[in-house]
Design a protein around this motif. Structure first.
Motif, PDB file in Angstrom:
ATOM      1  N   GLY A 181       0.779  -1.211  -0.144  1.00 60.61           N
ATOM      2  CA  GLY A 181       0.033  -0.044   0.059  1.00 60.61           C
ATOM      3  C   GLY A 181       0.705   1.286  -0.046  1.00 60.61           C
ATOM      4  N   GLU A 182       1.805   1.092   0.776  1.00 57.45           N
ATOM      5  CA  GLU A 182       3.002   2.287   0.758  1.00 57.45           C
ATOM      6  C   GLU A 182       3.623   2.744  -0.696  1.00 57.45           C
ATOM      7  N   TRP A 183       3.845   1.506  -1.056  1.00 62.94           N
ATOM      8  CA  TRP A 183       4.433   1.542  -2.452  1.00 62.94           C
ATOM      9  C   TRP A 183       3.430   2.052  -3.705  1.00 62.94           C
ATOM     10  N   SER A 184       2.214   1.800  -3.607  1.00 61.87           N
ATOM     11  CA  SER A 184       1.443   2.185  -4.755  1.00 61.87           C
ATOM     12  C   SER A 184       1.052   3.843  -4.504  1.00 61.87           C
ATOM     13  N   ARG A 185       1.285   4.208  -3.383  1.00 63.33           N
ATOM     14  CA  ARG A 185       1.100   5.702  -3.178  1.00 63.33           C
ATOM     15  C   ARG A 185       2.475   6.387  -3.604  1.00 63.33           C
ATOM     16  N   LEU A 186       3.753   5.731  -3.006  1.00 66.06           N
ATOM     17  CA  LEU A 186       5.003   6.280  -3.417  1.00 66.06           C
ATOM     18  C   LEU A 186       5.103   6.287  -5.089  1.00 66.06           C
ATOM     19  N   GLU A 187       4.736   5.266  -5.749  1.00 71.13           N
ATOM     20  CA  GLU A 187       4.765   5.210  -7.107  1.00 71.13           C
ATOM     21  C   GLU A 187       4.157   6.160  -7.809  1.00 71.13           C
ATOM     22  N   ALA A 188       2.854   6.257  -7.397  1.00 65.38           N
ATOM     23  CA  ALA A 188       1.818   7.247  -7.853  1.00 65.38           C
ATOM     24  C   ALA A 188       2.775   8.807  -7.877  1.00 65.38           C
ATOM     25  N   GLY A 189       3.184   9.022  -6.487  1.00 64.20           N
ATOM     26  CA  GLY A 189       3.706  10.393  -6.277  1.00 64.20           C
ATOM     27  C   GLY A 189       5.110  10.575  -7.203  1.00 64.20           C
TER      28      GLY A 189
END
Lengths: 323, 491
Positions: free
Chosen positions: B95-103
């Motif tokens: 979950g953290e990664w999908s936000r990071l990736e989008a950011g």
């Protein structure tokens, strides 16, 4: 990636040359002790002469003996011809070539370089010298084995073997020359136990001892040994075999990879091969072995210069590597 | 407020481990992936310290044997050093990664739009979103790039975004690296090392692979090749073996399967670039260059540069060769421009930044300077033109006299500085001589952009090996950790 950068071709040729050189030097040092045993250490000088290093050596040492010569040729970082320097130079070339050579090749050279750099002066003391030379030789052979088993066989592989063959031919002629002239026995020594033991040591240095025993059936004479080292079709370090190998490698490079250069080098190789196949050892010795060897060495240098000129030139010359 | 943390059975590797007020990458809960985090923490906790030390030593030896080193030059010697490797991994949940990736994709997209605008119509300057003199007066702004169309509109093909995590566990952008960010080789090699030395630790964990980076990069370089070239010839241009990052150049050339060239291997004829091979000249279409702008072409930039290729910029301007990253991207990752990035994102994309900046005061502005001078002992002040952690001051850790000395420097040249509040960087359990201890970490993920932006599912976690230290730079004794991005459903 089918192209080979000219600069990388140069690095590959030199990588092979330096590793071959390190191995040969270890071979010579490993048996020099046998040469030296009887004549009050005088023959340590032979090693210096083989490498034409008199000037550099005597600028640093007063005498050539069991202490100074091994140190100068194994551990001296300021001697560009020392094994330490050769391995370091091989490693620098390997570093440049890292994207092309196998990871195993790189790791082994890197480790060997680290190991050599950590050796103490005691490692080359008389009691340890033979064992150390053996270890160096084996490390070099490990390199050869890893290369055989892992190095991708494209152009780079051919250039690697070109460098190796040329260095090997050069080293064999040097060894033969020095034995024949610097160690030339006094007339009363010819055929003596001492003389035979020198020839045996020489054959051991080039790993030709067993083969020569079989082939020469016990007739170890200066002439038969010289003929073996120059003309044997089967001995991996004979000059003719190295020359044939170079000819084949260059021809392959030109036909398989459409390289246009190298015509002059092939002509020179042809002349060299003819000189080696068209003469008997008696003819060579009657006309002067030393002169013949000098000529062979000069031809090898010309051939190497031609190869570099044809294939290895980049826009700015890199700092030249030692011949 | 500190986040709740996992508790582990004692005794274990993490007994006595105390992250204090900091967010812990291994133990702090983050509203996502709790079960996976707990499983990994339990597995780490169960490791035998003796065995761990033994394996860590083996890993270091392997790094050295493989020459995964950077070179430090002293007066006399060139010393090959390994980047200290800490064997305890840092974990990022799906979950953290999908936000990071989008950011990250959002930020890189904005950076490329920003650069296209700066080298195009300069609307953002006309609209006064970013001060014009900040851009036009920047040494990294190259006027000759104006009006040039670059393939795919991409300027910053490889971008490394430096992130830190504050006490609440919020990822914030600390710095954009839009020129030639390094470190990706460690991401992949650290993973190789983990797989080799800790196969048992990685078993059954759903960690995403990082070994496709070379292919990602090569694909992007092929995408940006000049139009009409069917099979583009890609090379990596390096300053050579004396460059401290040479290992990374080797790594990338190897992983992409392309030649590693130096300037002397390339020639330009009729505005086309060729490399010199054993068979003569061979055409080159895309260059991933790891040489700074100012050394690229002695005819345009520094005439004394031996590293570059005379005529390269002519070939580039004619569109016969592509360069990644494009010249002049340095204007976008300037530390002063950084402060405007949230507004830049909003301007081009109409969105708020997914990843917030660290609050930044710009000393070239009177207000920022005043605040900075008034609060020096609470702030981190950095020169805008330096990298590697040089020339900065950590107010809360500096002595009275250091602060006074710095105040004078700051007053003499305020435009050269920005300041930020000191962030309590997150910590991660790290193997030290005193056992397993919290050490501060940051994070640099890598984004590759050809026709579109892809983010490698991992990144470089740098760790300050010194107790309490917030400086993670390798040039100042920082180390690295393997970073495990956990796979989500269907990944």
């Amino acid at each position: 990636m089918s192209e080979l950068l000219a600069r990388n071709a140069d690095c590959i040729v030199w990588l092979a040359r330096y590793m071959e050189r390190a191995e040969n030097l270890a071979r010579i040092l490993g048996v020099a002790e046998t040469f030296a045993r009887d004549r009050a250490g005088r023959n340590w000088l032979a090693v210096v002469q083989i490498n034409a290093d008199e000037e550099r050596f005597f600028a640093r040492h007063r005498v050539a003996d069991a202490r100074t010569v091994p140190h100068f040729y194994i551990l001296d970082p300021d001697n560009p011809n020392s094994i330490l320097s050769s391995v370091k130079a091989a490693r620098e070339n390997a570093r440049t070539l890292r994207p092309m050579i196998s990871i195993e090749m790189w790791r082994q050279i890197n480790r060997m370089n680290t190991w050599m750099g950590g050796l103490s002066a005691n490692a080359v003391a008389p009691a340890n010298l033979v064992a150390l030379c053996e270890e160096i030789k084996e490390a070099c052979q490990l390199h050869v084995g890893i290369t055989e088993g892992t190095f991708y066989r494209d152009q780079a592989h051919y250039f690697y073997h070109l460098g190796k063959s040329i260095e090997r031919a050069d080293q064999t002629t040097r060894l033969l020359d020095i034995k024949y002239h610097t160690l030339l026995p006094r007339p009363e020594d010819v055929g003596s136990a001492l003389d035979i033991s020198h020839w045996n040591a020489l054959l051991k240095a080039v790993a030709g001892y067993q083969a020569s025993r079989r082939v020469m059936a016990g007739k170890i004479t200066p002439r038969s040994v010289a003929a073996f080292l120059l003309f044997s079709d089967s001995f991996p370090r004979s000059v003719i075999l190295c020359v044939r190998q170079m000819d084949w490698l260059l021809t392959q490079l030109r036909s398989r990879y459409n390289l246009r250069g190298g015509v002059r080098a092939l002509e020179l190789l042809d002349g060299l091969r003819a000189a080696l196949t068209d003469h008997t050892i008696d003819q060579v010795i009657d006309h002067g072995l030393h002169e013949f060897i000098d000529w062979v060495q000069a031809q090898l240098m010309l051939i190497f210069a031609e190869i570099q000129e044809s294939f290895c030139v980049s826009r700015q010359p890199q700092a030249s590597q030692s011949q | 407020m500190t986040r709740p943390r996992l508790t582990l059975p004692e005794p274990g590797l993490l007994s006595g481990y105390d992250p204090a007020e900091f967010f812990c990458e291994a133990l702090s809960l983050r509203g996502d992936g709790e079960a996976e985090l707990a499983a990994i923490a339990a597995r780490l906790n169960a490791l035998d310290p003796e065995d761990l030390r033994h394996r860590a030593a083996r890993a270091e030896k392997e790094l050295f044997d493989l020459g995964i080193t950077f070179t430090v030059y002293s007066d006399k010697d060139a010393i090959d050093r390994i980047l200290p490797f800490d064997v305890l991994p840092r974990v990022i949940t799906a979950g953290e990664w999908s936000r990071l990736e989008a950011g990250i994709i959002q930020r890189v997209t904005a950076i490329n739009l920003f650069l296209a605008d700066l080298y195009g119509d300069q609307k953002i300057l006309a609209d006064k979103i970013v001060p014009a003199d900040l851009v036009l007066g920047n040494a990294n702004f190259h006027a000759f790039m104006r009006g040039l169309k670059v393939p795919c509109g991409t300027y910053s093909h490889v971008c490394g975004i430096d992130l830190i995590r504050d006490q609440e566990g919020l990822f914030r952008v600390l710095e954009d690296n839009a020129r030639t960010p390094s470190g990706v080789s460690y991401v992949v090699e650290n993973r190789n090392l983990m797989l080799q030395c800790f196969p048992d630790l990685m078993e059954d964990t759903r960690v995403r692979a990082v070994d496709d980076y070379g292919l990602m990069l090569r694909r992007a370089l092929e995408e940006i090749a000049p139009a009409g070239v069917d099979e583009p010839s890609v090379v990596l241009l390096s300053p050579g073996i004396y460059n401290s990052a040479f290992f990374e150049h080797v790594f990338l050339a190897r992983e992409m399967g392309v030649p590693l060239v130096e300037g002397r291997d390339l020639v330009v004829e009729n505005d086309r670039v060729y490399m010199l091979t054993t068979a003569g000249k061979a055409p080159v279409h895309s260059i991933y260059r790891r040489i700074d702008d100012f050394f690229l072409d002695p005819k345009v930039f520094r005439p004394d540069s031996m590293l570059g290729v005379p005529g390269l910029m002519d070939a580039y301007r004619k569109g016969n060769v592509s360069l990644a990253n494009a010249p002049g991207t340095g204007v976008a990752d300037d530390k002063a421009v950084y402060a405007y990035m949230p507004r830049v994102i909003k301007y081009y994309l109409g969105e708020d930044a997914i990843l917030p900046n660290v609050e930044t005061f710009i000393c070239r502005e009177a207000e920022g300077l005043k605040y900075t001078l008034d609060n020096l002992e609470h702030l981190v002040v950095k020169p805008v033109g330096e990298s590697g952690g040089y020339g900065m001051i950590l107010g809360p850790k500096a002595s009275r006299s250091e602060i006074d000395e710095f105040r004078a420097k700051l007053k003499a040249d305020p435009a050269n500085y920005i300041s930020q509040p000191m962030i309590g960087l997150s910590v991660s359990p790290t193997l030290t001589t005193k056992g397993t201890q919290p050490r501060h970490v940051d994070f640099r993920p890598f984004a590759v952009t050809g026709a579109s932006t892809k983010v490698l599912a991992g990144g470089l976690t740098r760790v300050a090996m010194k107790e309490g230290s917030l400086v993670v730079n390798s040039s100042q004794g920082g180390g690295s950790k393997d970073t495990w991005v956990l796979a989500g459903e269907g990944q």
